[in-house]
Enzyme design. Structure first.
Site, mmCIF file in Angstrom:
data_model
loop_
_atom_site.group_PDB
_atom_site.id
_atom_site.type_symbol
_atom_site.label_atom_id
_atom_site.label_comp_id
_atom_site.label_asym_id
_atom_site.label_seq_id
_atom_site.Cartn_x
_atom_site.Cartn_y
_atom_site.Cartn_z
ATOM 1 N N HIS A 75 0.848 -1.194 0.000
ATOM 2 C CA HIS A 75 0.000 0.000 0.000
ATOM 3 C C HIS A 75 0.886 1.247 0.000
ATOM 4 O O HIS A 75 1.621 1.492 0.951
ATOM 5 C CB HIS A 75 -0.923 0.008 1.223
ATOM 6 C CG HIS A 75 -2.094 -0.917 1.082
ATOM 7 N ND1 HIS A 75 -3.308 -0.695 1.689
ATOM 8 C CD2 HIS A 75 -2.246 -2.061 0.371
ATOM 9 C CE1 HIS A 75 -4.155 -1.676 1.368
ATOM 10 N NE2 HIS A 75 -3.522 -2.516 0.574
ATOM 11 N N TYR A 204 -9.344 6.153 6.759
ATOM 12 C CA TYR A 204 -9.571 6.523 8.161
ATOM 13 C C TYR A 204 -10.523 7.709 8.128
ATOM 14 O O TYR A 204 -10.190 8.752 7.561
ATOM 15 C CB TYR A 204 -8.268 6.959 8.839
ATOM 16 C CG TYR A 204 -7.268 5.834 9.073
ATOM 17 C CD1 TYR A 204 -6.428 5.381 8.061
ATOM 18 C CD2 TYR A 204 -7.150 5.235 10.335
ATOM 19 C CE1 TYR A 204 -5.503 4.369 8.287
ATOM 20 C CE2 TYR A 204 -6.220 4.225 10.574
ATOM 21 C CZ TYR A 204 -5.407 3.789 9.542
ATOM 22 O OH TYR A 204 -4.487 2.791 9.765
ATOM 23 N N PRO A 296 -5.454 1.000 18.305
ATOM 24 C CA PRO A 296 -5.150 0.510 16.953
ATOM 25 C C PRO A 296 -5.108 1.579 15.861
ATOM 26 O O PRO A 296 -4.784 1.261 14.712
ATOM 27 C CB PRO A 296 -6.294 -0.474 16.681
ATOM 28 C CG PRO A 296 -7.405 -0.029 17.564
ATOM 29 C CD PRO A 296 -6.783 0.570 18.770
ATOM 30 N N LYS A 300 0.046 0.219 14.958
ATOM 31 C CA LYS A 300 1.410 0.071 15.454
ATOM 32 C C LYS A 300 1.644 -1.147 16.360
ATOM 33 O O LYS A 300 2.797 -1.452 16.695
ATOM 34 C CB LYS A 300 1.831 1.336 16.223
ATOM 35 C CG LYS A 300 2.088 2.537 15.319
ATOM 36 C CD LYS A 300 3.339 2.338 14.471
ATOM 37 C CE LYS A 300 3.470 3.346 13.362
ATOM 38 N NZ LYS A 300 3.570 2.761 12.020
ATOM 39 N N TYR A 394 3.794 6.629 9.982
ATOM 40 C CA TYR A 394 2.937 5.506 9.568
ATOM 41 C C TYR A 394 3.765 4.389 8.941
ATOM 42 O O TYR A 394 3.529 3.203 9.207
ATOM 43 C CB TYR A 394 1.866 5.999 8.589
ATOM 44 C CG TYR A 394 0.716 5.029 8.416
ATOM 45 C CD1 TYR A 394 -0.353 5.009 9.311
ATOM 46 C CD2 TYR A 394 0.692 4.125 7.359
ATOM 47 C CE1 TYR A 394 -1.407 4.120 9.165
ATOM 48 C CE2 TYR A 394 -0.360 3.226 7.199
ATOM 49 C CZ TYR A 394 -1.405 3.231 8.109
ATOM 50 O OH TYR A 394 -2.446 2.338 7.958
HETATM 51 C C1 PHB Z 1 -7.030 -3.706 10.365
HETATM 52 O O1 PHB Z 1 -7.003 -3.988 9.166
HETATM 53 O O2 PHB Z 1 -7.507 -4.496 11.195
HETATM 54 C C2 PHB Z 1 -6.473 -2.399 10.806
HETATM 55 C C3 PHB Z 1 -5.798 -1.614 9.887
HETATM 56 C C4 PHB Z 1 -5.296 -0.387 10.277
HETATM 57 C C5 PHB Z 1 -5.463 0.048 11.570
HETATM 58 C C6 PHB Z 1 -6.107 -0.748 12.504
HETATM 59 C C7 PHB Z 1 -6.624 -1.979 12.114
HETATM 60 O O3 PHB Z 1 -4.978 1.265 11.938
#
Ligand code: PHB
Ligand code: APR
Length: 404
Positions: A75, A204, A296, A300, A394
């Protein structure tokens, strides 16, 4: 009592313990893993799936990267939406060529388990009553029960990879341990489904109804989350109610493309920041969730576990290669410097992206905090310099080497 010997006793067969075991074995350092649950239980825990390059490199070094290389998705960016208006964080451009890999944590755990089986390394699943003896001793022991027998495992070092609820952390005397903790006033409700993801890159989404995240595992499997009050339970959310709420919180174009279907997993998780200092005591090292938890939002959790593994791997290879035991004392400071950066980033992203309106119940304080954070997000998204700050964290800050 049956007696066993190894160089490194590893408590816990999550990603931390499995990765460390594999790396050490390839350097000829023997290790035995003690895991409280069954292998299939460990694989039943659904977790995030965004890997920094540092973790990807370690999996290669561990010889377990074949499937990840084929099935993992690179990604090069992700989106942040604020009440429907999206900004793309172009990771590749903003970081001078870096990206992340999207591949399930369950999948990588399975790959590491398979690698361990193929290498014929010893793991005791369903080990109960795991107890650490005096870790200040030169040859510490771990006792446990397995299949109706009692065991004593003697070793040189113990890696506490047993997660937040494990026994290892409690072995550091309470008066020598500082635990930092922040609990957030909301949780995440997650849904996994075999439906094509709404977007090729993660979204997000900050929204006045609450945060939402559109994530994925593959071209046919989606993972979505919505911010919910701490009191909400899985039973409070039918699949349909989840999908309807998600649609309201995603940008309109994404919501229009959303393909829904039955959930294959649904769960609620509270959000927590937690750090235990120090991460080493005597011949015990804490690794991963045993020492720290992040919310989450920045993806990280696993990546901080990976940098701990990397540091401990460097320490132990130096110890066994050169006999120099002084480097042991470097572990905690090196690991914690990176942990605190990851903790700060996760706390910051959580604060900027969530809706803190529930805190208004406590007066103007919550409302004001929410406004500060909305302004902070707008400020960082508005310039390339701001976006760079998000992007470089990130993709992951560099790993630190041991001092000579
Ligand atoms: C997930 O795919 O479960 C996931 C991805 C990014 C995040 C948190 C969870 O920041
Ligand atoms: N004895 C033996 N094993 C134990 C004990 C114990 N007393 N207590 C816990 N365990 C096992 C758990 O059953 C689990 O399999 O230790 C393992 C810890 O695994 P994780 O919780 O997955 O922790 P870790 O390996 O550090 O993984 C890092 O990255 O995305 C994040 O939080 C997420 O799991 C993830 C973490």
């Amino acid at each position: 009592m049956k007696k066993l010997k190894t160089q490194v006793a590893i408590i816990g067969a999550g990603p931390s313990g499995l990765l460390l075991g594999q790396l050490l074995a390839r350097k000829g350092i023997s290790n035995i893993i003690l895991e409280k649950e069954t292998g299939s239980y460990v694989l039943g825990r659904i977790r995030a799936g965004i890997f920094e390059q540092g973790f990807v490199d370690l999996v290669h070094e561990a010889g377990a990267a074949d499937r990840m290389s084929k099935e993992g998705e690179v990604h090069n960016g992700f989106e942040i939406a604020v009440d429907g208006r999206t900004t793309r964080i172009d990771l590749k451009k903003l970081t001078g060529g870096n990206a992340v890999v999207c591949y399930g944590q369950v999948e990588i755990t399975k790959d590491l388990m398979d690698a361990r089986t193929n290498a014929e390394l010893i793991t005791y699943y369903e080990a109960s009553a795991v107890e650490l003896g005096d870790v200040k001793l030169d040859k510490p022991t771990v006792t446990f029960a397995h299949g109706g027998e009692e065991y004593q495992l003697q070793c040189d070092y113990i890696a506490g990879c047993d997660g937040f609820h494990g026994v290892s952390r409690q072995t550091i005397p309470a008066d020598l341990r500082t635990e930092h903790e922040r609990i957030y006033p909301f949780g995440w409700m997650g849904l996994l489904s075999d439906t094509p993801p709404v977007s090729e890159e993660l979204i997000y989404s900050k929204h006045h109804r609450g945060f939402a995240l559109a994530s994925r595992r593959s071209a046919t499997r989606s993972r979505y989350y919505i911010q919910v009050p701490l009191t909400d339970q899985v039973a409070d959310w039918s699949d349909n109610a989840f999908w309807e709420e998600l649609k309201k919180r995603l940008p309109a174009e994404a919501a229009a493309n959303l393909i829904t279907g039955p959930s294959i997993e649904k769960s609620v998780a509270p959000l927590r920041s937690f750090i235990c200092e120090p991460m080493q005591y005597g011949n015990l090292f804490l690794v991963g969730d045993a020492a720290h938890i992040v919310p989450p939002t920045g993806a990280k959790g696993l990546n901080l576990a990976a940098s701990d593994v990397s540091t401990l791997y460097k320490v132990l290879t130096r110890v066994y290669d050169s006999g120099d035991k002084h480097c042991i004392e470097q572990y905690s400071a090196i690991a914690l410097r990176r942990v605190w950066h990851g903790e700060r980033f996760s706390w910051w992203m959580t604060n900027m992206l969530h809706n803190f309106d529930d805190m208004t119940a406590h007066g103007l304080e919550g409302l004001t905090f929410g406004r500060f954070m909305a302004s902070e997000l707008a400020y960082y998204l508005a310039s390339e310099a701001g976006q760079k700050v998000i992007a470089e964290q990130y993709v992951g800050l560099p790993y630190e080497d041991l001092a000579p």
